[in-house]
Design an enzyme around this catalytic site. Sequence first.
Site, mmCIF file in Angstrom:
data_model
loop_
_atom_site.group_PDB
_atom_site.id
_atom_site.type_symbol
_atom_site.label_atom_id
_atom_site.label_comp_id
_atom_site.label_asym_id
_atom_site.label_seq_id
_atom_site.Cartn_x
_atom_site.Cartn_y
_atom_site.Cartn_z
ATOM 1 C CE1 TYR A 34 0.880 0.117 3.701
ATOM 2 C CE2 TYR A 34 -1.409 -0.727 5.106
ATOM 3 C CZ TYR A 34 -0.257 -0.282 5.093
ATOM 4 O OH TYR A 34 -0.193 0.436 7.066
ATOM 5 C CD GLU A 35 -0.438 5.069 1.374
ATOM 6 O OE1 GLU A 35 -1.221 6.206 0.817
ATOM 7 O OE2 GLU A 35 -1.489 5.172 2.875
#
Lengths: 605, 605
Positions: A453-454
């Site tokens: 994620y990110e």
Amino acid sequence: MPSYRAPVDDMKFLITEFLELEKQSDLPQFEEMSPDLVDDILTNAAKFAEEVLQPLNQSGDEEGCHFENGVVRTPKGFKDAYKAYCEAGWNSLGAPQAFGGSGLPIVLTMAIAEMGISANQSFSMYPGLTSAAYSALAATGADWMKQHIVPKMVAGEWCGTMCLTEPHCGTDLRLMKTRAVEQPDGTYRLSGTKIFISGGEHDLTDNIVHMVIAKIPDENGKIYDDLSTVNFFMVPKFLVGEDGKVGARNGVSCGGIEHKMGIKGSATCVLNFDDAIAWRLGPKPEPRKEGQKTSSSAGMKGMFGMMNMARLGVGIQGIAVGEVAYQNGLSYAYERRVGHALTGPKEPDQPADLLIVHPDVRRMLLHCKSFVEGARALAMWSMLNMSIARSNRAEAQEAGLLADLMTPVIKAFFTDMGFDAANMAMQVWGGHGYIRDNGMEQFVRDARINQTYEGANGVQAMDLVGRKLGRKGGAAPMALFNAINGWLEANGGDALAPFVKPVRDGLGTLQQSTMWLAQHGLQNPNDAGAAATDYLRLMGIVVVGWMWARMAKLAQENLTKGTGNKAFYEAKLVAAKYWMERMMPECAMLHQRIQAGSETIMAFA
Amino acid sequence: MPSYRAPVDDMKFLITEFLELEKQSDLPQFEEMSPDLVDDILTNAAKFAEEVLQPLNQSGDEEGCHFENGVVRTPKGFKDAYKAYCEAGWNSLGAPQAFGGSGLPIVLTMAIAEMGISANQSFSMYPGLTSAAYSALAATGADWMKQHIVPKMVAGEWCGTMCLTEPHCGTDLRLMKTRAVEQPDGTYRLSGTKIFISGGEHDLTDNIVHMVIAKIPDENGKIYDDLSTVNFFMVPKFLVGEDGKVGARNGVSCGGIEHKMGIKGSATCVLNFDDAIAWRLGPKPEPRKEGQKTSSSAGMKGMFGMMNMARLGVGIQGIAVGEVAYQNGLSYAYERRVGHALTGPKEPDQPADLLIVHPDVRRMLLHCKSFVEGARALAMWSMLNMSIARSNRAEAQEAGLLADLMTPVIKAFFTDMGFDAANMAMQVWGGHGYIRDNGMEQFVRDARINQTYEGANGVQAMDLVGRKLGRKGGAAPMALFNAINGWLEANGGDALAPFVKPVRDGLGTLQQSTMWLAQHGLQNPNDAGAAATDYLRLMGIVVVGWMWARMAKLAQENLTKGTGNKAFYEAKLVAAKYWMERMMPECAMLHQRIQAGSETIMAFA
């Protein structure tokens, strides 16, 4: 059941000795900082993480979040812990005093964040994202938001989210479909579906402030598959008037939560925006007209600020899970008895020696320690650079470049290494590591999301190679190479040679790879793409190697002078040597891989 | 939801072309083998795996096994699938015809096992362990067992287990406490607790035959913390008379099942043996007397045979999960649209290109393919060596040494690489890979156990370095080096040079590392221990590299002659090049790490 002891001594060492706290008092937010204050805050934060957050980690994983009729319930104990967290002021440490915060520098707030994540990654995501959200809102919001909303978020009374991903796109935000249509009163009506929204809905707070990107349609209501009309919006779950009064429920609802591999205590939500009232943040954009060429979007900027903070935070998650997994691998190795030392029984009176006598077990644990402490030093150094960048020092610009360069390295390299560390620590437990009750496999499952994620780690590598390296004529890598070289030149001597030489070799390799990329990446961008992941890792290994050389120097100085905790500095030297002996050799291999180019990879059908 | 297509073409290529099936008809079990038969069996097995086993993989994970009042229920569908599996004869393929089996060679039965594991690792463990158990019983059991029990297991009517681990010991079986006391009728009464017993209790079959190691106490009822009195026993869940009649329930019960990270459809049981009637297998041991020196145990031998089969099987699990994860990563990359190719849009009419255009995504997928197919070739080669070892050929002994040497490499290197492959394939899915519904993270969780059970990978590395390398004056590594060298000398030429050169370099490095180990490992065993994991990986990379060079040669020959499937052979060349360019460079690094020795690692406190 796993346990956790916050590495307060290491953090104190890094802040006071490694970052030379006493020399930094001219930096913003450093005015009031003293070794005593640092000690006090770290000690109290450690106690909270160990006693309040950690005991909820395994139960939170087991229970997960609940979704019913649009309402999300967090695992048992989270609500009380969150209340205690905010009451103790942990939520507001880094916020400016004007908003009710303590105005502490990021080197300290991130250390405390690390403790929270080690103790309970799922829990820590709620306040973590909230602080990224209030920072973004403080930077881009209108005065009434700063007056009435930011302080609520700083106090933790309201939480925040960041909403980017949609079902059909995450990395490629050009394809976003969520739209925001301006209203006569200057607000917008925002509609669309966002997914993977951490803390998108929950029972910790009365209100949730969503930070959302969406496209403003052109005069014909059309949206474009590019970033030109993307803007940044605030969408509260319950409406807030300009006078701060909380009003009706807004048009945003939770459509469900994801069942995930890990971080089960963190509610990952589908958010449906249905004509939700939204406030645009930042300057008013020129409306795009049909047939017009793509223009760049100002709206992404606010979200990028938030994303950079979040990426740094995810890198810290890599360290944090590595740390707690390492601790529990280590304690098992001092508990379980298996076989005898290869050189003969260490404890002849016992039926078997402790697991820790075995070189391969020690190798895995020392690998974890060497990563965790080296990475922590790099993160701290980078965060000091962020503070320097905001100061009046002559080197402010250079520090900003360095911090910017390190962001994808910290995000991707630390989460890859953190995942490996969690796996190694689990491996120390043998088959017992695979059993849920023992809690080791949760670290692996939790740590796995950090690589994704990110911005997945491959995307980070492309950001490094495709954007950060070349920006301003290569000023950022140049600044890094100069900084390392300067240190190497100033630190000769026999005692440091075992640390200086590998770093010098590694730096040489990194420079060669950088040159190779500069030459080939422009001619054939696929060569850069094929090399990106290996290049990022190479940079990570070299820079962490430099951190270890610097820490080794401090350790040697203290040991020579007889100051400080002897065992602590001796262990530092051992971990530093490990990095030199076993991690630095990767550099030449990565350089070879990089030079292999993209031909074979692009031939793959 | 993931899908699976068995790699029938690759398996046919390996058996017929790579192993030169037509030249092997003198080997035991190869008499009847023909390309047509191989094709027929693989095609049918593929259909069964794809249509019956794979659809139960995700639901089995979601549901898991149930334990109530000592009874274990497998996930929905497993019982019917198991019945169909046995009825179709998949359970008995490798067993001798005398026991009702088809007597097929292991190269074919392991290919079919791989399909089953790819489709459903949890399910496949029940028949997998059963076949290891019936092989051990056929090798060591009394005539009445071969007459009445082995055929039932071959038919799949009864399942089998292997029982080694106890709560306080797994790797260090010296510490075992389970004891078996001889009775006047020649049977034993066996008592103790075994844990982590896969398929220890379930509802697939009426009876379960446990293969158990336990200690025979001395004349004073004492057991020793060594292996001297360990013996190998058969303990059926329901008693079986020498006439084959099934009698009363034996004194073995399931105390619970483990909640695990993965392989949730496989029941991992605590088994309590409480005066269970047990039959000793193998020759009658000399009873140990108080004060006597340790003597080696014959009883471990039968279990070691079973363990070697199981270790090979676990290595296949590494390949199998890597394969299915790779397939699903690949299909997502051809489905999901993200961004544009770095060299400009591939499909300008589409809002975005397919994920597969991106070099870093291709790198991850090609890495998986290169591992899976290279590892499969090595496994096949090693299994052919097992057949040669049982033949009358002059090279029988050498083949046995090679197969023995490869067992820990196949177990550890393939499961490490298989876990990495599962993670890379999951990474291709971005955030969607973390969502349970999509099935990618299950591959990671399932694959994780393979690194741990049947001897953790660090234990495999110690087995390689501490036992297998030095045995018979280093005959096994010598045989390997000679075999590779011989091939390299016979295969010069420009076309093959890109494959021959890296393998020659890698072999040189491997030989140097072997020499280093021989010199240093004796002086300081910790140097061997600290190097073991890196050494095993080095050997794995070099030997798989050799396999790739050999496959590249076949591919080039076919492409030159214009025979066979052009795309298939072209893809082989690409994957071979990947291994040469991106895996072989690890060799020099691993050699450097090995030479770092143990000083730093042993200094770690």
